[in-house]
Design a protein around this motif. Structure first.
Motif, mmCIF file in Angstrom:
data_model
loop_
_atom_site.group_PDB
_atom_site.id
_atom_site.type_symbol
_atom_site.label_atom_id
_atom_site.label_comp_id
_atom_site.label_asym_id
_atom_site.label_seq_id
_atom_site.Cartn_x
_atom_site.Cartn_y
_atom_site.Cartn_z
ATOM 1 N N HIS A 78 0.795 -1.223 0.000
ATOM 2 C CA HIS A 78 0.000 0.000 0.000
ATOM 3 C C HIS A 78 0.830 1.277 0.000
ATOM 4 C CE1 HIS A 78 -3.908 -1.968 0.462
ATOM 5 N NE2 HIS A 78 -3.337 -2.799 1.312
ATOM 6 N N THR A 79 2.142 1.152 0.017
ATOM 7 C CA THR A 79 2.997 2.343 -0.022
ATOM 8 C C THR A 79 4.149 2.130 -0.998
ATOM 9 O OG1 THR A 79 4.379 1.551 1.809
ATOM 10 C CG2 THR A 79 2.510 2.964 2.372
ATOM 11 N N ALA A 80 4.618 3.225 -1.587
ATOM 12 C CA ALA A 80 5.813 3.151 -2.422
ATOM 13 C C ALA A 80 6.999 2.821 -1.527
ATOM 14 C CB ALA A 80 6.037 4.480 -3.129
ATOM 15 N N ALA A 81 7.744 1.777 -1.856
ATOM 16 C CA ALA A 81 8.807 1.292 -0.969
ATOM 17 C C ALA A 81 10.027 0.885 -1.753
ATOM 18 C CB ALA A 81 8.299 0.114 -0.129
ATOM 19 N N ILE A 82 11.179 0.925 -1.074
ATOM 20 C CA ILE A 82 12.438 0.496 -1.671
ATOM 21 C C ILE A 82 13.279 -0.202 -0.615
ATOM 22 C CG2 ILE A 82 13.509 2.753 -1.225
ATOM 23 C CD1 ILE A 82 15.233 2.274 -3.749
ATOM 24 N N SER A 83 14.047 -1.181 -1.051
ATOM 25 C CA SER A 83 14.991 -1.887 -0.180
ATOM 26 C C SER A 83 16.397 -1.682 -0.743
ATOM 27 C CB SER A 83 14.661 -3.383 -0.120
ATOM 28 O OG SER A 83 15.431 -4.042 0.855
ATOM 29 N N ILE A 84 17.368 -1.418 0.135
ATOM 30 C CA ILE A 84 18.743 -1.144 -0.261
ATOM 31 C C ILE A 84 19.599 -2.395 -0.073
ATOM 32 C CG2 ILE A 84 20.782 0.293 0.140
ATOM 33 C CD1 ILE A 84 18.405 1.874 -0.890
ATOM 34 N N THR A 85 20.394 -2.745 -1.079
ATOM 35 C CA THR A 85 21.306 -3.886 -0.964
ATOM 36 C C THR A 85 22.686 -3.506 -1.505
ATOM 37 O OG1 THR A 85 20.818 -4.867 -3.143
ATOM 38 C CG2 THR A 85 19.372 -5.488 -1.309
ATOM 39 N N PHE A 86 23.682 -4.277 -1.078
ATOM 40 C CA PHE A 86 25.065 -4.133 -1.556
ATOM 41 C C PHE A 86 25.593 -5.506 -1.944
ATOM 42 C CE2 PHE A 86 24.848 -0.032 0.335
ATOM 43 C CZ PHE A 86 25.935 0.712 -0.115
ATOM 44 N N ASP A 87 26.474 -5.551 -2.939
ATOM 45 C CA ASP A 87 27.120 -6.797 -3.355
ATOM 46 C C ASP A 87 28.631 -6.737 -3.161
ATOM 47 O OD1 ASP A 87 24.645 -7.664 -4.109
ATOM 48 O OD2 ASP A 87 25.061 -7.770 -6.253
ATOM 49 N N ASP A 88 29.234 -7.870 -2.931
ATOM 50 C CA ASP A 88 30.676 -8.138 -2.912
ATOM 51 C C ASP A 88 31.291 -8.043 -1.513
ATOM 52 O OD1 ASP A 88 30.476 -8.535 -5.597
ATOM 53 O OD2 ASP A 88 31.559 -6.747 -6.198
ATOM 54 N N GLY A 89 31.343 -6.854 -0.936
ATOM 55 C CA GLY A 89 31.984 -6.692 0.365
ATOM 56 C C GLY A 89 33.235 -5.840 0.305
ATOM 57 N N TYR A 90 33.087 -4.591 -0.127
ATOM 58 C CA TYR A 90 34.216 -3.666 -0.228
ATOM 59 C C TYR A 90 34.492 -3.000 1.115
ATOM 60 C CZ TYR A 90 34.730 -3.911 -5.295
ATOM 61 O OH TYR A 90 34.980 -4.337 -6.574
ATOM 62 N N GLY A 91 35.773 -2.923 1.465
ATOM 63 C CA GLY A 91 36.168 -2.333 2.724
ATOM 64 C C GLY A 91 35.763 -0.877 2.864
ATOM 65 N N ASP A 92 35.717 -0.139 1.749
ATOM 66 C CA ASP A 92 35.372 1.288 1.795
ATOM 67 C C ASP A 92 33.967 1.535 2.340
ATOM 68 O OD1 ASP A 92 37.638 2.541 -0.240
ATOM 69 O OD2 ASP A 92 36.944 0.566 -0.861
ATOM 70 N N ASN A 93 33.098 0.552 2.231
ATOM 71 C CA ASN A 93 31.706 0.770 2.608
ATOM 72 C C ASN A 93 31.510 1.024 4.106
ATOM 73 O OD1 ASN A 93 30.820 0.481 -0.047
ATOM 74 N ND2 ASN A 93 30.592 -1.743 0.150
ATOM 75 N N VAL A 94 32.480 0.626 4.915
ATOM 76 C CA VAL A 94 32.339 0.865 6.355
ATOM 77 C C VAL A 94 32.780 2.274 6.736
ATOM 78 C CG1 VAL A 94 32.652 -1.582 6.863
ATOM 79 C CG2 VAL A 94 34.633 -0.047 6.954
ATOM 80 N N ASP A 95 33.309 3.037 5.777
ATOM 81 C CA ASP A 95 33.766 4.394 6.080
ATOM 82 C C ASP A 95 32.623 5.402 6.059
ATOM 83 O OD1 ASP A 95 36.391 3.475 6.248
ATOM 84 O OD2 ASP A 95 36.765 3.830 4.112
ATOM 85 N N PHE A 96 31.671 5.215 5.149
ATOM 86 C CA PHE A 96 30.588 6.198 5.017
ATOM 87 C C PHE A 96 29.214 5.553 4.833
ATOM 88 C CE2 PHE A 96 27.828 8.939 2.432
ATOM 89 C CZ PHE A 96 27.795 10.072 3.228
ATOM 90 N N ALA A 97 29.080 4.665 3.862
ATOM 91 C CA ALA A 97 27.756 4.150 3.492
ATOM 92 C C ALA A 97 27.084 3.392 4.627
ATOM 93 C CB ALA A 97 27.874 3.255 2.257
ATOM 94 N N MET A 98 27.779 2.416 5.208
ATOM 95 C CA MET A 98 27.158 1.620 6.260
ATOM 96 C C MET A 98 26.874 2.439 7.516
ATOM 97 S SD MET A 98 26.459 -1.302 5.002
ATOM 98 C CE MET A 98 26.216 -0.486 3.418
ATOM 99 N N PRO A 99 27.804 3.290 7.979
ATOM 100 C CA PRO A 99 27.473 4.133 9.136
ATOM 101 C C PRO A 99 26.254 5.026 8.883
ATOM 102 C CG PRO A 99 29.837 4.091 8.825
ATOM 103 C CD PRO A 99 29.239 3.400 7.639
ATOM 104 N N LEU A 100 26.111 5.539 7.642
ATOM 105 C CA LEU A 100 24.956 6.364 7.311
ATOM 106 C C LEU A 100 23.660 5.573 7.460
ATOM 107 C CD1 LEU A 100 23.726 8.997 6.044
ATOM 108 C CD2 LEU A 100 24.030 7.880 3.816
ATOM 109 N N LEU A 101 23.625 4.380 6.901
ATOM 110 C CA LEU A 101 22.413 3.556 6.961
ATOM 111 C C LEU A 101 22.108 3.136 8.395
ATOM 112 C CD1 LEU A 101 22.927 1.311 3.798
ATOM 113 C CD2 LEU A 101 21.594 3.420 3.988
ATOM 114 N N ILE A 102 23.131 2.768 9.128
ATOM 115 C CA ILE A 102 22.934 2.351 10.517
ATOM 116 C C ILE A 102 22.421 3.516 11.363
ATOM 117 C CG2 ILE A 102 24.130 1.571 12.607
ATOM 118 C CD1 ILE A 102 26.001 -0.044 10.694
ATOM 119 N N GLN A 103 23.028 4.686 11.204
ATOM 120 C CA GLN A 103 22.620 5.858 11.978
ATOM 121 C C GLN A 103 21.171 6.231 11.704
ATOM 122 O OE1 GLN A 103 24.666 9.481 10.920
ATOM 123 N NE2 GLN A 103 24.133 10.508 12.833
ATOM 124 N N ARG A 104 20.736 6.092 10.470
ATOM 125 C CA ARG A 104 19.370 6.460 10.108
ATOM 126 C C ARG A 104 18.375 5.312 10.301
ATOM 127 N NH1 ARG A 104 19.455 10.550 4.890
ATOM 128 N NH2 ARG A 104 21.128 11.923 5.612
#
Length: 301
Positions: free
Chosen positions: A87-113
């Protein structure tokens, strides 16, 4: 994308937005709103390539999605598809592979929010700290996540998924033991790394050629709750919920907007994926279809 094509896509998205939005709202009232799943690989401001998006670009994506969509996990995507309650417009976010850079900005952003995210990991690269072959071939062996980082992400609420053991192309693999090693045993490895059950599998490359019957059978036998493709498609209610369809979180913001406004051409052009999961499930055909109750989505321009 060339500047001319990008300008054309921007113009198309702007012109089509009112009609698409009206038809999407109509589908939502009927509980049939299409659900989007985007996938990314690497978020970083260094060594840009075709599978990297900058920090600012990713932030723009997330800000846009939070403003206009409900952010949900893959389990909720499946529930809505299976129960015909979208009943609502929705989106799910995913990542592939496992790059070390993702823990610097992307993952903390998603976790914080508090944004749900499924993070698919290629287990051998993480376990043995081996750069991905596609980066090595470009002469830029980028760092991968460590086991400790993956465990910390899981502890922080990020869903960890399996992306095979060696990032293989299943269209080129026919040995049943190799397939089992890349699916079932990779799942076991990952569960030992994070100390919890792994529920989802994502096919490397994720095109129709890679979605082989042999691999999908092992996915089902191994106890996964579902698998992800990557050829670009939406998740529609009353369809097969075991197959989760994703599109690439392209750095070009216009492409993201076009996908999220539900481009009817992409619905019409989606390839047919057929497979069989014995013994609990029968033959499945997962071709894009829109029920008679929402024909306007298929005919939107």
């Amino acid at each position: 994308m060339s500047s001319t094509k990008l300008a054309a896509l921007n113009a198309l998205t702007r012109l089509a937005r009112p009609v698409r939005r009206a038809r999407l709202l109509q589908a939502a009232k009927q509980g049939r709103a299409p659900i989007s799943i985007s996938f990314y690989h690497r978020v970083s401001d260094t060594h840009p390539n075709g599978w990297t998006i900058s920090n600012d670009q990713f932030l723009r994506h997330i800000d846009h999605c939070q403003q206009h969509f409900e952010m949900i996990g893959l389990d909720e995507v499946q529930r809505r598809v299976r129960t015909s309650q979208s009943h609502t417009a929705a989106i799910s976010i995913t990542f592939d592979d496992g790059y070390g850079d993702n823990v610097d900005f992307a993952m903390p952003l998603l976790i914080q929010r508090g944004i749900p995210c499924t993070y698919f990991v290629t287990t051998a690269n993480v376990r043995d700290q081996i750069p991905f072959e596609h980066d090595v071939n470009l002469g830029v062996p980028l760092p991968v996540n460590t086991i400790g980082q993956i465990r910390e992400l899981a502890d922080a609420g990020i869903e960890i998924g399996c992306h095979t053991r060696n990032h293989v192309d299943f269209s080129k693999i026919h040995d049943p033991e190799v397939i089992r090693d890349e699916v079932a045993r990779a799942k076991d490895d990952l569960e030992q790394m994070i100390g919890r059950r792994v529920r989802y599998f994502a096919f490397p490359f994720g095109m129709p050629a890679q979605l082989t019957q042999a691999a999908i059978e092992v996915i089902g036998e191994s106890g996964f709750d579902g698998f992800c493709s990557a050829f670009g498609a939406y998740n529609l209610v009353d369809r097969d919920w075991f197959h989760l369809r994703r599109f690439h979180g392209d750095p070009e913001f216009a492409r993201l907007q076009n996908w999220l406004s539900i481009d009817p051409r992409k619905i019409r052009q989606e390839p047919t994926i057929r497979y069989f999961l014995p013994p609990a499930r029968s033959f499945i055909e997962t071709r894009a279809t829109i029920g008679e109750s929402t024909p306007s989505l298929a005919s939107a321009h």
